[in-house]
Scaffold this motif. Structure first.
Motif, mmCIF file in Angstrom:
data_model
loop_
_atom_site.group_PDB
_atom_site.id
_atom_site.type_symbol
_atom_site.label_atom_id
_atom_site.label_comp_id
_atom_site.label_asym_id
_atom_site.label_seq_id
_atom_site.Cartn_x
_atom_site.Cartn_y
_atom_site.Cartn_z
ATOM 1 N N PHE A 152 -34.826 35.148 36.080
ATOM 2 C CA PHE A 152 -34.049 34.313 37.000
ATOM 3 C C PHE A 152 -32.652 34.890 37.169
ATOM 4 N N VAL A 153 -32.169 34.892 38.391
ATOM 5 C CA VAL A 153 -30.774 35.253 38.650
ATOM 6 C C VAL A 153 -29.971 33.970 38.423
ATOM 7 N N TRP A 154 -29.622 33.763 37.177
ATOM 8 C CA TRP A 154 -29.021 32.503 36.763
ATOM 9 C C TRP A 154 -28.159 32.729 35.541
ATOM 10 N N LYS A 155 -27.028 32.112 35.505
ATOM 11 C CA LYS A 155 -26.182 32.217 34.318
ATOM 12 C C LYS A 155 -26.876 31.644 33.093
ATOM 13 N N ASP A 156 -27.782 30.697 33.316
ATOM 14 C CA ASP A 156 -28.509 30.092 32.205
ATOM 15 C C ASP A 156 -29.450 31.087 31.534
ATOM 16 N N SER A 157 -29.866 32.111 32.258
ATOM 17 C CA SER A 157 -30.706 33.147 31.657
ATOM 18 C C SER A 157 -29.913 33.913 30.611
ATOM 19 N N ALA A 158 -28.714 34.342 30.963
ATOM 20 C CA ALA A 158 -27.858 35.062 30.014
ATOM 21 C C ALA A 158 -27.392 34.137 28.898
ATOM 22 N N PHE A 159 -27.113 32.892 29.222
ATOM 23 C CA PHE A 159 -26.681 31.919 28.217
ATOM 24 C C PHE A 159 -27.759 31.718 27.158
ATOM 25 N N THR A 160 -28.996 31.578 27.589
ATOM 26 C CA THR A 160 -30.093 31.347 26.653
ATOM 27 C C THR A 160 -30.312 32.552 25.750
ATOM 28 N N ALA A 161 -30.246 33.760 26.314
ATOM 29 C CA ALA A 161 -30.386 34.960 25.493
ATOM 30 C C ALA A 161 -29.273 35.032 24.452
ATOM 31 N N SER A 162 -28.067 34.631 24.828
ATOM 32 C CA SER A 162 -26.938 34.621 23.886
ATOM 33 C C SER A 162 -27.164 33.603 22.778
ATOM 34 N N ALA A 163 -27.681 32.434 23.132
ATOM 35 C CA ALA A 163 -27.948 31.407 22.122
ATOM 36 C C ALA A 163 -29.002 31.890 21.134
ATOM 37 N N LEU A 164 -30.014 32.586 21.634
ATOM 38 C CA LEU A 164 -31.061 33.109 20.750
ATOM 39 C C LEU A 164 -30.498 34.185 19.829
ATOM 40 N N LEU A 165 -29.610 35.017 20.348
ATOM 41 C CA LEU A 165 -28.976 36.054 19.529
ATOM 42 C C LEU A 165 -28.137 35.425 18.417
ATOM 43 N N ALA A 166 -27.331 34.428 18.756
ATOM 44 C CA ALA A 166 -26.500 33.761 17.751
ATOM 45 C C ALA A 166 -27.368 33.068 16.707
ATOM 46 N N PHE A 167 -28.438 32.444 17.144
ATOM 47 C CA PHE A 167 -29.370 31.776 16.238
ATOM 48 C C PHE A 167 -29.961 32.773 15.239
ATOM 49 N N ALA A 168 -30.426 33.920 15.734
ATOM 50 C CA ALA A 168 -31.040 34.911 14.856
ATOM 51 C C ALA A 168 -30.029 35.493 13.876
ATOM 52 N N ALA A 169 -28.824 35.783 14.353
ATOM 53 C CA ALA A 169 -27.791 36.326 13.455
ATOM 54 C C ALA A 169 -27.440 35.326 12.365
ATOM 55 N N SER A 170 -27.371 34.049 12.716
ATOM 56 C CA SER A 170 -27.067 33.033 11.705
ATOM 57 C C SER A 170 -28.201 32.924 10.688
ATOM 58 N N LEU A 171 -29.443 33.098 11.121
ATOM 59 C CA LEU A 171 -30.568 33.067 10.188
ATOM 60 C C LEU A 171 -30.450 34.181 9.160
ATOM 61 N N ARG A 172 -30.044 35.359 9.596
ATOM 62 C CA ARG A 172 -29.929 36.482 8.669
ATOM 63 C C ARG A 172 -28.803 36.237 7.654
ATOM 64 N N LEU A 173 -27.731 35.621 8.102
ATOM 65 C CA LEU A 173 -26.643 35.310 7.174
ATOM 66 C C LEU A 173 -27.059 34.221 6.190
ATOM 67 N N ILE A 174 -27.805 33.240 6.674
ATOM 68 C CA ILE A 174 -28.299 32.189 5.786
ATOM 69 C C ILE A 174 -29.266 32.779 4.761
ATOM 70 N N ALA A 175 -30.095 33.708 5.202
ATOM 71 C CA ALA A 175 -31.031 34.354 4.283
ATOM 72 C C ALA A 175 -30.283 35.098 3.178
ATOM 73 N N ARG A 176 -29.140 35.684 3.516
ATOM 74 C CA ARG A 176 -28.330 36.361 2.502
ATOM 75 C C ARG A 176 -27.886 35.377 1.423
ATOM 76 N N ARG A 177 -27.477 34.197 1.855
ATOM 77 C CA ARG A 177 -27.056 33.210 0.852
ATOM 78 C C ARG A 177 -28.234 32.756 -0.009
ATOM 79 N N LEU A 178 -29.361 32.482 0.624
ATOM 80 C CA LEU A 178 -30.510 31.997 -0.129
ATOM 81 C C LEU A 178 -31.013 33.035 -1.125
ATOM 82 N N LYS A 179 -30.733 34.294 -0.847
ATOM 83 C CA LYS A 179 -31.134 35.362 -1.768
ATOM 84 C C LYS A 179 -30.023 35.700 -2.761
ATOM 85 N N GLY A 180 -28.945 34.935 -2.726
ATOM 86 C CA GLY A 180 -27.845 35.174 -3.650
ATOM 87 C C GLY A 180 -27.006 36.384 -3.301
#
Length: 510
Positions: A152-180
């Protein structure tokens, strides 16, 4: 000439040696990929192939009324701040490079496929096997609501991809904590911080007022990442400063016209209309005198009082220019309405944002149904060509239509898209509330079984996205909640990981 090779041996007959088959060559090539990269490579390749199918079916890309607005703004030097300036810049860049929009949508498919692959890697850090995350990623690419958004030629397309990127990066940081390992400052740590910041900036800049998502996700991340609090705070502050500088200094300085007063305060006007429609006797004669300057009272308490859609308030006979001229007085009325009948203001907000918290749609007769963009571009360009001469005679008008690279693929994709709009399925495919609650349920189950309170961070962006829509939303538009569908589907894959016991390296919590 035959390509069969002949091998001669000194003490034996000649032996025919066939060249390796395509399958064997592919196998050898795959074996050369490092094991840790096989999951993201496989997910990326599969998702990219599917997304290219959407791209070819709706070449150069799916469009909406807003898409035409972007093209008008960047090709006629009417840059406005009522849409994402950053996304407008990407539209302009695509047109400058290839004279069309296909380059932008092609890059979006690459970004989505890469985000899917990265999310699967992040889930692997949390113990999710590829047999669960990879099918989830491919399903998101295949389903019309989530797969077609990439083209889609839509700002929401780029917005959603950004939200998914931030979500994944936060998961990796959380995994670091859970692994000590949350105190370890290696190259991977700084890489994940950089990707998280990229996602935060995309969230803030690809949709107006979406800095609220970043601010709402912040307390979840700070709680989950205790020894990274300074970094998370710094990233959130940096994102907020960049957003504010661009909105209030840079954009006006370079000539971008900021949103009009009536656009900024449309929600407040809608709140007044809803309250007047529900309790007209609570309004004073002075209130009514001001309101009459903007629209007849019959409109304020009639169609304008429909809580499901702000456009019903703002349409004729509502006078937008008069609203801007009397904005201070209208805001005074709104403040008084909030003081004396706060329940009606809350009612209006929750009604308009029902798509974020209600699993099923509201009444269609009142525009409470799920509003889904259609996979067609009408000849009049969603009405733009009827009233805008610059678009009607634009040299790019021939590009503003769907020109599929394959008619067969286009028919199949259109059929699949329309099938997904089946009313009984929209709560699952096009609305985000169910997926929000499912994600929260997964987090609650994780905490209950493993006693790891850092898992609250897994819901940071889901909560931020949902609450931001509840705070300010114009109508039940599916595109506003589609980001949480992606996050919810990926969160679901965490359930199988809970079957395995906590590993010795993971950090126990009280």
């Amino acid at each position: 000439m035959s390509r069969t090779l002949v091998s001669t041996q000194e003490d034996g007959p000649a032996t025919a040696v066939r060249p390796p088959s395509l399958r064997s060559r592919a196998t050898r090539l795959w074996e050369r990929v490092p094991p840790r990269l096989r999951l993201p490579v496989a997910v990326y390749a599969a998702c990219q192939l599917v997304l290219l199918g959407w791209w070819a079916a709706f070449f150069p890309g799916l469009m909406s009324y807003d898409s035409i607005a972007y093209v008008w703004q960047v090709t006629t030097d009417h840059w406005l701040g009522n849409h994402s300036v950053l996304y407008n810049a990407l539209v302009w860049l695509s047109i400058q490079i290839c004279g069309d929009l296909w380059l932008l949508t092609l890059v979006q498919t690459v970004a989505y496929a890469a985000a899917f692959a990265y999310t699967c890697v992040a889930l692997r850090d949390l113990g999710v096997r590829g047999r669960w995350s990879a099918p989830a990623a491919v399903a998101l690419a295949v389903l019309p609501a989530t797969g077609s958004l990439a083209v889609f030629v839509w700002k929401d397309s780029a917005f959603t991809a950004s939200a998914l990127l931030a979500f994944a990066a936060s998961l990796r940081l959380i995994a670091r904590r859970l692994k000590g390992r949350q105190a370890v400052r290696d190259r991977g740590f700084y890489r994940e911080l950089a990707l998280l910041e990229a996602g935060l900036l995309g969230i803030a800049l690809f949709r107006n007022n979406s800095i609220l998502v970043v601010l709402l996700a912040f307390p979840f991340l700070v709680f989950a990442l205790q020894r990274m609090r300074r970094w998370i705070t710094a990233l959130t502050a940096a994102t907020t400063v960049v957003y504010l500088l661009l909105q209030f200094l840079v954009y006006p300085a370079v000539g971008i016209v900021m949103p009009r007063t009536d656009q900024v305060y449309a929600f407040n006007y809608a709140d007044i209309a809803v309250a007047y429609g529900k309790d007209p006797s609570s309004f004073t004669a002075a209130d009514l005198a001001v309101m009459k300057k903007v629209a007849p009272l019959s409109h304020w308490r009639g169609n304008g009082a429909n809580c499901w859609d702000v456009d019903d308030t703002m349409q004729a006979p509502f006078d937008r220019a008069a609203a801007s001229a009397n904005n201070d007085q209208l805001l005074t009325i709104w403040t008084e309405v909030l003081k004396r009948t706060p329940q009606l203001v809350a009612y209006g907000h929750l009604c308009r944002s029902q798509i974020a918290w209600g699993i099923f749609p509201g009444p269609g007769a009142l525009h409470g149904n799920t509003m889904i963009a259609q996979p067609v571009v009408p000849a009049n360009l969603f009405g733009w060509a009827d009233w805008n001469k610059q678009i009607k005679h634009s040299p790019y008008r021939s590009e503003l239509r769907i020109r599929p690279l394959s008619d067969t693929l286009h028919k199949a994709a259109s059929w699949w898209y329309y099938l997904s709009e089946t009313p009984q399925l929209q709560w699952l495919l096009w609305r985000g509330a169910f997926w929000c609650y499912l994600a929260y349920g997964v987090v609650a189950l994780w905490i209950r079984r493993r006693r790891q309170w850092a898992a609250i961070g897994l819901a940071a962006f889901t909560a931020g996205l949902q609450l931001s829509v509840i705070a300010a939303n114009p109508a039940p538009l599916a595109r506003y909640v589609l980001p949480v569908v992606y996050l919810g589907v990926f969160s679901l894959t965490l359930l199988p990981a809970l079957r395995t016991p906590r590993r010795g390296g993971e950090e126990p919590e009280a």
